[in-house]
Design a protein around this motif. Structure first.
Motif, PDB file in Angstrom:
ATOM      1  N   THR A  56       0.830  -1.202   0.000  1.00 32.77           N
ATOM      2  CA  THR A  56       0.000   0.000   0.000  1.00 32.77           C
ATOM      3  C   THR A  56       0.868   1.256   0.000  1.00 32.77           C
ATOM      4  O   THR A  56       1.991   1.252   0.509  1.00 32.77           O
ATOM      5  CB  THR A  56      -0.930   0.026   1.222  1.00 32.77           C
ATOM      6  N   TRP A  57       0.322   2.324  -0.533  1.00 33.91           N
ATOM      7  CA  TRP A  57       1.069   3.575  -0.670  1.00 33.91           C
ATOM      8  C   TRP A  57       0.876   4.527   0.503  1.00 33.91           C
ATOM      9  O   TRP A  57       1.816   5.198   0.917  1.00 33.91           O
ATOM     10  CB  TRP A  57       0.649   4.276  -1.964  1.00 33.91           C
ATOM     11  N   TYR A  58      -0.355   4.619   1.000  1.00 34.24           N
ATOM     12  CA  TYR A  58      -0.651   5.653   1.997  1.00 34.24           C
ATOM     13  C   TYR A  58      -1.413   5.108   3.193  1.00 34.24           C
ATOM     14  O   TYR A  58      -2.171   4.142   3.078  1.00 34.24           O
ATOM     15  CB  TYR A  58      -1.474   6.786   1.360  1.00 34.24           C
ATOM     16  N   LYS A  59      -1.216   5.773   4.325  1.00 36.97           N
ATOM     17  CA  LYS A  59      -2.010   5.512   5.514  1.00 36.97           C
ATOM     18  C   LYS A  59      -3.330   6.277   5.387  1.00 36.97           C
ATOM     19  O   LYS A  59      -3.481   7.136   4.503  1.00 36.97           O
ATOM     20  CB  LYS A  59      -1.244   5.973   6.759  1.00 36.97           C
ATOM     21  N   PRO A  60      -4.298   6.005   6.250  1.00 33.78           N
ATOM     22  CA  PRO A  60      -5.585   6.713   6.152  1.00 33.78           C
ATOM     23  C   PRO A  60      -5.465   8.232   6.210  1.00 33.78           C
ATOM     24  O   PRO A  60      -6.305   8.942   5.655  1.00 33.78           O
ATOM     25  CB  PRO A  60      -6.363   6.173   7.364  1.00 33.78           C
ATOM     26  N   ASP A  61      -4.415   8.750   6.868  1.00 34.71           N
ATOM     27  CA  ASP A  61      -4.274  10.207   6.971  1.00 34.71           C
ATOM     28  C   ASP A  61      -3.540  10.807   5.770  1.00 34.71           C
ATOM     29  O   ASP A  61      -3.261  12.010   5.732  1.00 34.71           O
ATOM     30  CB  ASP A  61      -3.554  10.590   8.263  1.00 34.71           C
ATOM     31  N   GLY A  62      -3.211   9.981   4.767  1.00 42.05           N
ATOM     32  CA  GLY A  62      -2.565  10.480   3.558  1.00 42.05           C
ATOM     33  C   GLY A  62      -1.052  10.467   3.597  1.00 42.05           C
ATOM     34  O   GLY A  62      -0.407  10.752   2.582  1.00 42.05           O
TER      35      GLY A  62
END
Length: 447
Positions: A226-232
């Protein structure tokens, strides 16, 4: 659609320009700001002219777009549609800034979608989609995801690319294509041929991130990285799937020998020519997009090949059949002079089965609605069907929209080149530094 390699280079410059995209369009009506025309049906739309900018440029591509728009002209004879070919993202941005925006614009890359939505360069389509009762579930979830950002849908998917495995049947000698990374490693070694000095004559599979379509984004679905966490913020340094992918890749690079592999890679023919090494039997298996089928038909008609989904992590068999996707997007720029007619054209090109099938049959890209994917008029054989199935797979993924999408991918790519070369001694620290660069850039962008 294979022009994404050009669009990526333009995306960084475009993103910078987008942040200042404010001037020159105050006099134009906004999409959805005016009442819907009275009455019902196509005749209710007032006569007028709309201009559509697109990036297609070859005669066959331009004709395909003309053929797709022909159905709209029949449906709305009172609307004159002017098509302008060969337009890139930066030209669209500059036109919007200068108050000379087209009514409709399309792009070969999804990397600018977040900036377009965030800056208002492309208008939010949410209200008119609701107004017209369009059910977005006709689009696979992944296609919906790469055409919106933070609740704003400023684009619609037009055609898609999907990535899978191509294999040379003659070199495979009846071996079935690999389904796991360990199977890919084993088969790559088995099919590799070296000369007396150990130099590579035929590679089973080239794992280098510097080889043609072997980008991080295309490889990531093989381990579910995955590239990003939920906070971007960046997840690259903390998602163990990235480390699993990179360790597998580096072990295969080391088996070949970095210098030997690099020498072989540099000796190969151009990706966009009839000298492609896959055509010549120099590489047994490659990662590539669905468009390669059409190129093989034109440039290597006698090649006996097959296609399959990309192999996946051994411990994640549920990922098999999925892959990476992105594609052409289309929307209504800020300052469009005839936004209602522009929206009708966007809606037609992205939801009408006939229009999508016409484009797909001519351009050999994946149509983006479920109805078009299943249409009996869609030209397909077993090798093309592979990519239709990959696109429709529920676990197929993309690079999520980010205001710094091109920068983030470039930052990781720079690290990957050092990694496979052997210049990185601490993988965890290296990936943490990639996170830092991405997150610092996000702060500068106000994220």
């Amino acid at each position: 659609m294979h022009r994404r390699f050009i669009s990526m280079a333009l995306a960084v410059a475009t993103a910078t320009a987008l942040t200042a995209c404010t001037a020159g369009t105050q006099g134009a009506p906004a999409l959805g700001s005016q009442p819907k025309p009275s009455g019902s049906g196509p005749a209710a739309l007032p006569a007028g002219t709309i201009e559509l900018w697109h990036g297609f440029s070859s005669p066959a591509e331009v004709k395909a777009f003309e053929d797709a728009v022909a159905g709209f002209r029949t449906k709305f004879p009172q609307i004159t549609v002017k098509l302008v070919k060969g337009v890139q993202d930066e030209q669209i941005t500059q036109a919007v800034r200068g108050g000379k925006a087209p009514d409709v614009a399309s792009s070969f890359t999804t990397d600018n979608v977040a900036q377009w939505c965030n800056s208002g360069t492309f208008q939010d389509l949410t209200a008119v989609i609701k107004q017209d009762g369009i059910d977005l579930s006709v689009l696979p979830e992944v296609a919906r995801s790469y055409t919106e950002f933070q609740g704003k849908r400023c684009a619609m998917p037009l055609l898609a690319d999907a990535y899978g495995l191509y294999y040379n049947k003659k070199l495979m000698k009846g071996t079935t294509p690999p389904k796991t990374l360990s199977e890919l490693t084993e088969l790559a070694k088995k099919l590799t041929v070296r000369d007396a000095d150990g130099d590579i004559e035929v590679a089973g599979f080239i794992p280098s991130f510097e080889y043609y379509e072997n980008s991080a984004s295309h490889f990531a679905p093989m381990t579910g990285a995955t590239w990003y966490k939920p906070d971007g913020t960046s997840a690259i340094g903390t998602d163990p799937a990235w480390k699993e992918l990179l360790r597998w890749q580096k072990e295969l690079v080391d088996w070949y020998g970095y210098d030997k592999l690099n020498k072989f890679r540099k000796s190969l023919g151009q990706e966009w020519s009839a000298d492609h090494p896959f055509y010549k039997g120099k590489v047994a298996m490659i990662l590539d997009g669905e468009w390669r089928n059409a190129m093989i038909a034109n440039e290597a008609k006698d090649l006996d090949y097959g296609t399959a989904p990309l192999p996946v992590a051994d411990a994640k068999p549920e990922l098999y059949g999925s892959g990476f996707t992105a594609g052409t997007v289309i929307g209504v720029p800020k300052g469009a002079k005839n936004p209602q007619a522009a929206w009708e054209l966007v809606k037609y090109l992205t939801t009408d089965t006939s229009a999508l099938v016409t484009l797909s049959n001519a351009l050999r890209n994946v149509p983006t609605t479920k109805a078009a994917l299943e249409s009996p008029d869609l030209k397909k054989d077993a090798n093309f069907q592979t990519f239709l199935d990959i696109f429709a797979h529920p676990k197929t993924s993309t690079v999520p929209a980010s205001v710094n999408s091109a920068f983030n991918q470039d930052s990781l790519q720079e690290f990957l080149v050092k990694w496979e070369k052997g210049s990185v001694t601490d993988l965890d620290a290296g990936l943490a530094d990639v996170d830092r660069r991405i997150n610092d850039k996000l702060k500068l962008a106000g994220g």
